[in-house]
Motif scaffolding. Structure first.
Motif, PDB file in Angstrom:
ATOM      1  N   TRP A 199       1.040  -1.325  -0.241  1.00 18.88           N
ATOM      2  CA  TRP A 199      -0.212   0.048   0.412  1.00 18.88           C
ATOM      3  C   TRP A 199       1.158   1.134  -0.229  1.00 18.88           C
ATOM      4  CZ3 TRP A 199      -4.807  -0.670  -1.616  1.00 18.88           C
ATOM      5  CH2 TRP A 199      -5.228  -2.093  -0.596  1.00 18.88           C
ATOM      6  N   ASP A 213       0.466   4.902   1.312  1.00 21.76           N
ATOM      7  CA  ASP A 213      -0.350   5.812   2.056  1.00 21.76           C
ATOM      8  C   ASP A 213      -0.192   7.413   1.621  1.00 21.76           C
ATOM      9  OD1 ASP A 213      -0.855   8.310   3.529  1.00 21.76           O
ATOM     10  OD2 ASP A 213      -0.036   7.247   5.898  1.00 21.76           O
ATOM     11  N   VAL A 264       2.360  -1.369   4.682  1.00 19.87           N
ATOM     12  CA  VAL A 264       2.071  -0.133   3.889  1.00 19.87           C
ATOM     13  C   VAL A 264       3.893   0.360   3.395  1.00 19.87           C
ATOM     14  CG1 VAL A 264       2.243   2.406   3.902  1.00 19.87           C
ATOM     15  CG2 VAL A 264       0.899   0.452   5.131  1.00 19.87           C
ATOM     16  N   PRO A 306      -3.908  -0.021   5.438  1.00 30.36           N
ATOM     17  CA  PRO A 306      -3.752  -1.622   5.249  1.00 30.36           C
ATOM     18  C   PRO A 306      -5.923  -2.006   5.493  1.00 30.36           C
ATOM     19  CG  PRO A 306      -2.412  -1.946   5.121  1.00 30.36           C
ATOM     20  CD  PRO A 306      -2.566  -0.599   6.432  1.00 30.36           C
ATOM     21  N   ALA A 321      -8.216   0.662   3.686  1.00 28.94           N
ATOM     22  CA  ALA A 321      -8.083   0.642   2.486  1.00 28.94           C
ATOM     23  C   ALA A 321      -8.973  -0.573   1.821  1.00 28.94           C
ATOM     24  CB  ALA A 321      -7.108   0.104   1.999  1.00 28.94           C
ATOM     25  N   MET A 369      -5.422  -2.122  -3.693  1.00 26.38           N
ATOM     26  CA  MET A 369      -4.583  -1.993  -3.260  1.00 26.38           C
ATOM     27  C   MET A 369      -2.778  -1.517  -5.069  1.00 26.38           C
ATOM     28  SD  MET A 369      -0.198  -4.655  -2.222  1.00 26.38           S
ATOM     29  CE  MET A 369      -1.898  -4.566  -1.061  1.00 26.38           C
ATOM     30  N   THR A 403      -4.038   1.602  -6.742  1.00 28.50           N
ATOM     31  CA  THR A 403      -4.338   2.638  -5.868  1.00 28.50           C
ATOM     32  C   THR A 403      -2.956   3.276  -5.896  1.00 28.50           C
ATOM     33  OG1 THR A 403      -4.060   2.066  -3.695  1.00 28.50           O
ATOM     34  CG2 THR A 403      -6.526   3.156  -4.269  1.00 28.50           C
ATOM     35  N   SER A 404      -2.171   2.488  -5.955  1.00 29.65           N
ATOM     36  CA  SER A 404      -0.511   2.258  -6.444  1.00 29.65           C
ATOM     37  C   SER A 404      -0.398   2.499  -7.854  1.00 29.65           C
ATOM     38  CB  SER A 404       0.676   0.817  -6.240  1.00 29.65           C
ATOM     39  OG  SER A 404       0.192   0.370  -4.949  1.00 29.65           O
TER      40      SER A 404
END
Length: 263
Positions: free
Chosen positions: A4, A6, A31, A230, A233, A248, A251-252
Motif C-alpha cells: 500500500w 499512504d 505499507v 491496510p 483500505a 492496492m 491505488t499504487s
C-alpha cells in the motif's frame, strides 16, 4: 511484493511518537511507501530529515497549510523553492483553503495558496490540496493561478458535482479512514462514483481517526496511526465492490501517476 501507498500523512507530527518505530509498524503492516506532508515552515526540516533518512519509504511534500497561512515569514517562497530544488522528488503542500476555521481568514489564506500554485506550475511539481467549506474560493483561485497538471484533493469530502469540475483540471482524490464512519456515508457514495483511475488511499495520520473496527494500531489519546491504512483500505475495497489486492494495485498505480513518478 505489492504494498500500500499512504498518499497523505504527517509522519513528522510528535503525536505519533518515534518516527522510526512508526515506520517499522507501517512496513510490517503492508505499507510500502508514504507521502509525508509539511504544514508550515516550522516542520519543513523535520520532513526533510525523514526523507533523507528513509529515501525508499518517504516522499516529502513541502508547503504551508491554510491554517498556518498567517505564520509565513518574509522570503518564505524563495526558501520553499530552494528546498524543492534540493529534493527533485518532492511535491508541494499541504496547501489550500479552509472556510471552516475562523482564523486565519480565507482572505489571508488565498495569497499563500496562490503562491504555491504558481510555484508548483513553474517547477512542474504536483500539489496536495486541502479544501474544506471553500469550494467557490478554490475555483476562484484556479481562475487566478492555474493548478499544475496533476494535483491531489486529499481527504476529499466534496460533492460528485465538484469532483466532476476538478477532474478535467487534473485532480486525483484520496480516501481516508475517517470516511468509514456511518455518518460519512454520503462521502463514500461520492467515491463510488469517481473514476477508479483517480482514487488514492491515505491516513492523514495522526488525524482523521477511522471507526474503532478499522483501528489496528491504537494510540493513547486517540491519534490515528498510519499503520491503520491496510485495514482501512480493505474496508474501502469492500465498499467499492472489489478485492483489496485489486485496490492496492490500482491505488499504487494512481499514486505514481498523480505524483508524476516521484514515488
Amino acid at each position: 511484493m505489492p504494498s500500500w501507498i499512504d498518499a497523505h500523512n504527517h509522519l513528522q507530527d510528535p503525536r505519533l511518537g518515534d518516527a522510526e518505530a512508526v515506520i517499522k509498524v507501517m512496513r510490517d503492516s503492508g505499507v510500502g511507501r508514504c507521502v509525508v506532508n509539511a504544514t508550515s515552515e516550522g516542520d519543513w526540516q523535520a520532513v526533510e530529515s525523514l526523507a533523507l533518512a528513509h529515501p525508499d519509504f518517504v516522499m516529502p511534500v513541502f508547503g504551508v497549510h491554510p491554517w498556518k497561512a498567517h505564520t509565513v515569514s518574509p522570503g518564505w517562497e524563495t526558501r520553499l523553492a530552494d528546498l524543492l530544488g534540493r529534493f527533485p522528488n518532492a511535491s508541494i503542500g499541504e496547501c489550500g483553503l479552509d472556510g471552516w476555521v475562523e482564523s486565519p481568514a480565507v482572505a489571508i489564506q488565498v495569497p499563500v495558496f496562490l503562491a504555491q500554485l504558481r510555484l508548483a506550475r513553474e517547477m512542474d511539481r504536483p500539489v496536495t490540496i486541502h479544501c474544506l467549506k471553500a469550494w467557490q474560493h478554490l475555483f476562484d483561485a484556479f481562475q487566478r493561478e492555474n493548478p499544475p497538471a496533476r494535483f491531489l484533493m486529499h481527504s476529499f469530502g466534496g460533492s460528485i458535482e465538484t469532483a466532476r469540475r476538478l477532474i478535467p483540471k487534473g485532480a486525483f482524490f484520496s480516501f481516508s479512514g475517517y470516511f468509514l464512519h456511518e455518518r460519512k456515508a454520503a462521502v463514500m457514495e461520492v467515491f463510488r462514483q469517481l473514476p477508479m483511475d483517480r482514487i488514492l488511499v491515505e491516513t492523514d495520520a495522526p488525524d482523521m481517526l477511522p471507526p474503532p473496527d478499522s483501528v489496528t494500531h491504537p494510540i493513547p489519546g486517540g491519534a490515528n496511526h498510519p499503520g491503520n491504512l491496510p485495514r482501512v483500505a480493505e474496508r474501502f475495497a469492500v465498499a467499492l465492490g472489489c478485492e483489496p489486492e485489486t485496490l492496492m494495485e490500482l491505488t499504487s498505480r494512481n499514486a505514481q501517476r498523480c505524483f508524476g513518478g516521484l514515488l
